[in-house]
Design a protein around this motif. Structure first.
Motif, PDB file in Angstrom:
ATOM      1  N   ARG A 165     -13.385  -5.709   2.140  1.00 44.25           N
ATOM      2  CA  ARG A 165     -12.133  -6.146   2.753  1.00 44.25           C
ATOM      3  C   ARG A 165     -11.398  -7.129   1.852  1.00 44.25           C
ATOM      4  O   ARG A 165     -10.165  -7.073   1.730  1.00 44.25           O
ATOM      5  N   ARG A 166     -12.136  -8.035   1.219  1.00 43.04           N
ATOM      6  CA  ARG A 166     -11.494  -8.965   0.286  1.00 43.04           C
ATOM      7  C   ARG A 166     -10.892  -8.211  -0.894  1.00 43.04           C
ATOM      8  O   ARG A 166      -9.767  -8.506  -1.338  1.00 43.04           O
ATOM      9  N   THR A 167     -11.620  -7.240  -1.406  1.00 42.98           N
ATOM     10  CA  THR A 167     -11.122  -6.434  -2.517  1.00 42.98           C
ATOM     11  C   THR A 167      -9.855  -5.686  -2.117  1.00 42.98           C
ATOM     12  O   THR A 167      -8.865  -5.634  -2.875  1.00 42.98           O
ATOM     13  N   PHE A 168      -9.869  -5.114  -0.929  1.00 41.47           N
ATOM     14  CA  PHE A 168      -8.720  -4.335  -0.461  1.00 41.47           C
ATOM     15  C   PHE A 168      -7.479  -5.203  -0.321  1.00 41.47           C
ATOM     16  O   PHE A 168      -6.389  -4.827  -0.757  1.00 41.47           O
ATOM     17  N   ARG A 169      -7.634  -6.363   0.246  1.00 44.58           N
ATOM     18  CA  ARG A 169      -6.480  -7.247   0.408  1.00 44.58           C
ATOM     19  C   ARG A 169      -5.934  -7.674  -0.958  1.00 44.58           C
ATOM     20  O   ARG A 169      -4.709  -7.731  -1.151  1.00 44.58           O
ATOM     21  N   LYS A 170      -6.819  -7.933  -1.906  1.00 38.35           N
ATOM     22  CA  LYS A 170      -6.373  -8.344  -3.232  1.00 38.35           C
ATOM     23  C   LYS A 170      -5.593  -7.233  -3.925  1.00 38.35           C
ATOM     24  O   LYS A 170      -4.638  -7.497  -4.670  1.00 38.35           O
ATOM     25  N   LEU A 171      -5.971  -5.981  -3.692  1.00 34.83           N
ATOM     26  CA  LEU A 171      -5.260  -4.857  -4.293  1.00 34.83           C
ATOM     27  C   LEU A 171      -3.801  -4.828  -3.876  1.00 34.83           C
ATOM     28  O   LEU A 171      -2.950  -4.292  -4.606  1.00 34.83           O
ATOM     29  N   HIS A 172      -3.484  -5.392  -2.712  1.00 38.38           N
ATOM     30  CA  HIS A 172      -2.116  -5.361  -2.204  1.00 38.38           C
ATOM     31  C   HIS A 172      -1.265  -6.526  -2.704  1.00 38.38           C
ATOM     32  O   HIS A 172      -0.080  -6.607  -2.363  1.00 38.38           O
ATOM     33  N   GLU A 173      -1.846  -7.400  -3.502  1.00 29.77           N
ATOM     34  CA  GLU A 173      -1.126  -8.603  -3.916  1.00 29.77           C
ATOM     35  C   GLU A 173      -0.177  -8.365  -5.073  1.00 29.77           C
ATOM     36  O   GLU A 173       0.829  -9.066  -5.208  1.00 29.77           O
ATOM     37  N   SER A 174      -0.471  -7.406  -5.937  1.00 33.83           N
ATOM     38  CA  SER A 174       0.391  -7.156  -7.097  1.00 33.83           C
ATOM     39  C   SER A 174       0.135  -5.752  -7.613  1.00 33.83           C
ATOM     40  O   SER A 174      -0.897  -5.147  -7.314  1.00 33.83           O
ATOM     41  N   GLY A 175       1.079  -5.251  -8.408  1.00 33.77           N
ATOM     42  CA  GLY A 175       0.918  -3.935  -8.999  1.00 33.77           C
ATOM     43  C   GLY A 175       1.021  -2.833  -7.963  1.00 33.77           C
ATOM     44  O   GLY A 175       1.557  -3.017  -6.867  1.00 33.77           O
ATOM     45  N   CYS A 176       0.473  -1.667  -8.311  1.00 28.01           N
ATOM     46  CA  CYS A 176       0.512  -0.511  -7.425  1.00 28.01           C
ATOM     47  C   CYS A 176      -0.749   0.308  -7.653  1.00 28.01           C
ATOM     48  O   CYS A 176      -1.151   0.515  -8.801  1.00 28.01           O
TER      49      CYS A 176
END
Length: 280
Positions: free
Chosen positions: A8-19
Motif C-alpha cells: 500500500r505504501r508503494t502504491f501510494r508513492k507511485l501516484h506522487e509523480s510521473g506516470c
C-alpha cells in the motif's frame, strides 16, 4: 513477499509523480506474467474475470469477486488495485459494507464507479453518486488501512459523454476524499488535459482499452499519473482463442495455433515464479 501495508505504501508513492502503467490480469497466471515483465502495480478487471468464469461483465456475485481479488492480491509481490465496480450496492451503506470487505482482501487500492447498470439511467444521480464515494472513503478510513480510493465517473462509456458533468462529478469526488480520479472513455489530448487540470493536484487514471496512436510518453506529457487497459488484455486472449477455435470448428484447420505461446517458455516462467513452500 511484501506485506499488504508495504504494498500500500508503494502504491501510494507511485501516484506522487510521473506516470505508470497498471495492466489488468484476469487470473493468477496472467498476473504473474505481467509482474514478470516488470510492471510496478496491477489492477483486476471485472470484465476479464467475469468472462473467465462464464459470466457477463457486471454479473459476478460479490463473494466470488472478493475471493478473486484476494487471490490476485495474495499472488503478487506488487500492489494490486481492485476493479470493484459499483461497490455491489446502490445505497451508500451497502457500498461501505462492500468496501470494508474489499479492504480485507489485501488490496492496495480499489475503485468505485457511478454506473447503475441501467441503460435508460446509466449514472446514479449526482447527490447519490457523491454520497457513495463519501461512504467508501469513510469505510476505508474506519479500517485504519491506507488503501487508495479511486472514484470513477462512467458517462463517456455509458452513452453520456458530457464533459461538464464529468468534471462536476470528479471535482466533487476529489473533495469527498477520493485519492485518484478516473473518467474511462476520454481519449483525446484535450479531454485528458482538461480532466487532469480540473482535479489537480490529485492524480488521474486514463484508460486505453482500444487501438490508439497515443503512447505512454504522450499520456505522461498530458499529465496523467496512471494508465490502465481494463479488459483489453483479456479480450485479446479471447480473440486468439476464438480465431483458433473457429478455424478448428468451421474448417477443420489448425493454423490458429501458429501464434500460441510455447509451453516450454511458460513452464520455465511459472516454475521459476512458483511460490516457495515453507520448509517442514
Amino acid at each position: 513477499m511484501p506485506t499488504p501495508a508495504e504494498k500500500r505504501r508503494t502504491f501510494r508513492k507511485l501516484h506522487e509523480s510521473g506516470c505508470f502503467v497498471i495492466p489488468n490480469p484476469w487470473d493468477i497466471g496472467s498476473a504473474r506474467y505481467l509482474q514478470h515483465l516488470g510492471f510496478k502495480a496491477l489492477a483486476t478487471t471485472s470484465l476479464g474475470y467475469a468472462f473467465s468464469e462464464g459470466y457477463a461483465d457486471g454479473a459476478v456475485p460479490r463473494d466470488l469477486m472478493l475471493a478473486h481479488i484476494a487471490e490476485i492480491a495474495g499472488a503478487c509481490d506488487v500492489p494490486v488495485n481492485a476493479d470493484f465496480e459499483g461497490g455491489y450496492a446502490d445505497d451508500p451503506q451497502g457500498v461501505a459494507e462492500s468496501v470494508t470487505l474489499c479492504v480485507k482482501t489485501g488490496v492496495a487500492g480499489l475503485s468505485i464507479e457511478d454506473s447503475t447498470g441501467d441503460k435508460a439511467n446509466p449514472l446514479y444521480p449526482f447527490d447519490l453518486a457523491l454520497e457513495r464515494i463519501k461512504a467508501a472513503r469513510a469505510a476505508i478510513d474506519k479500517t485504519g488501512e491506507d488503501v487508495l480510493l479511486t472514484a470513477r465517473t462512467e458517462g463517456f462509456i455509458r452513452g453520456r459523454p458530457d464533459m461538464d458533468e464529468t468534471l462536476r462529478r470528479l471535482r466533487a469526488f476529489a473533495d469527498a476524499g477520493a485519492d485518484c480520479l478516473y473518467a474511462p472513455g476520454i481519449k483525446t489530448r484535450e479531454e485528458i488535459e482538461t480532466v487532469v487540470n480540473a482535479v489537480a493536484p490529485k492524480p488521474v487514471n486514463v484508460l486505453i482499452g482500444w487501438p490508439s496512436d497515443l503512447t505512454v510518453k504522450d499520456i505522461t506529457r498530458f499529465g496523467a499519473r496512471r494508465i490502465s487497459v481494463g479488459g483489453s488484455l483479456a479480450r485479446s486472449a479471447w480473440g486468439g482463442f476464438i480465431r483458433a477455435a473457429r478455424q478448428l470448428a468451421e474448417g477443420g484447420c489448425f493454423g490458429g495455433f501458429a501464434d500460441a505461446a510455447p509451453a516450454a517458455d511458460l513452464n520455465a516462467l511459472f516454475r521459476e515464479d512458483q511460490p516457495k513452500q515453507p520448509s517442514a
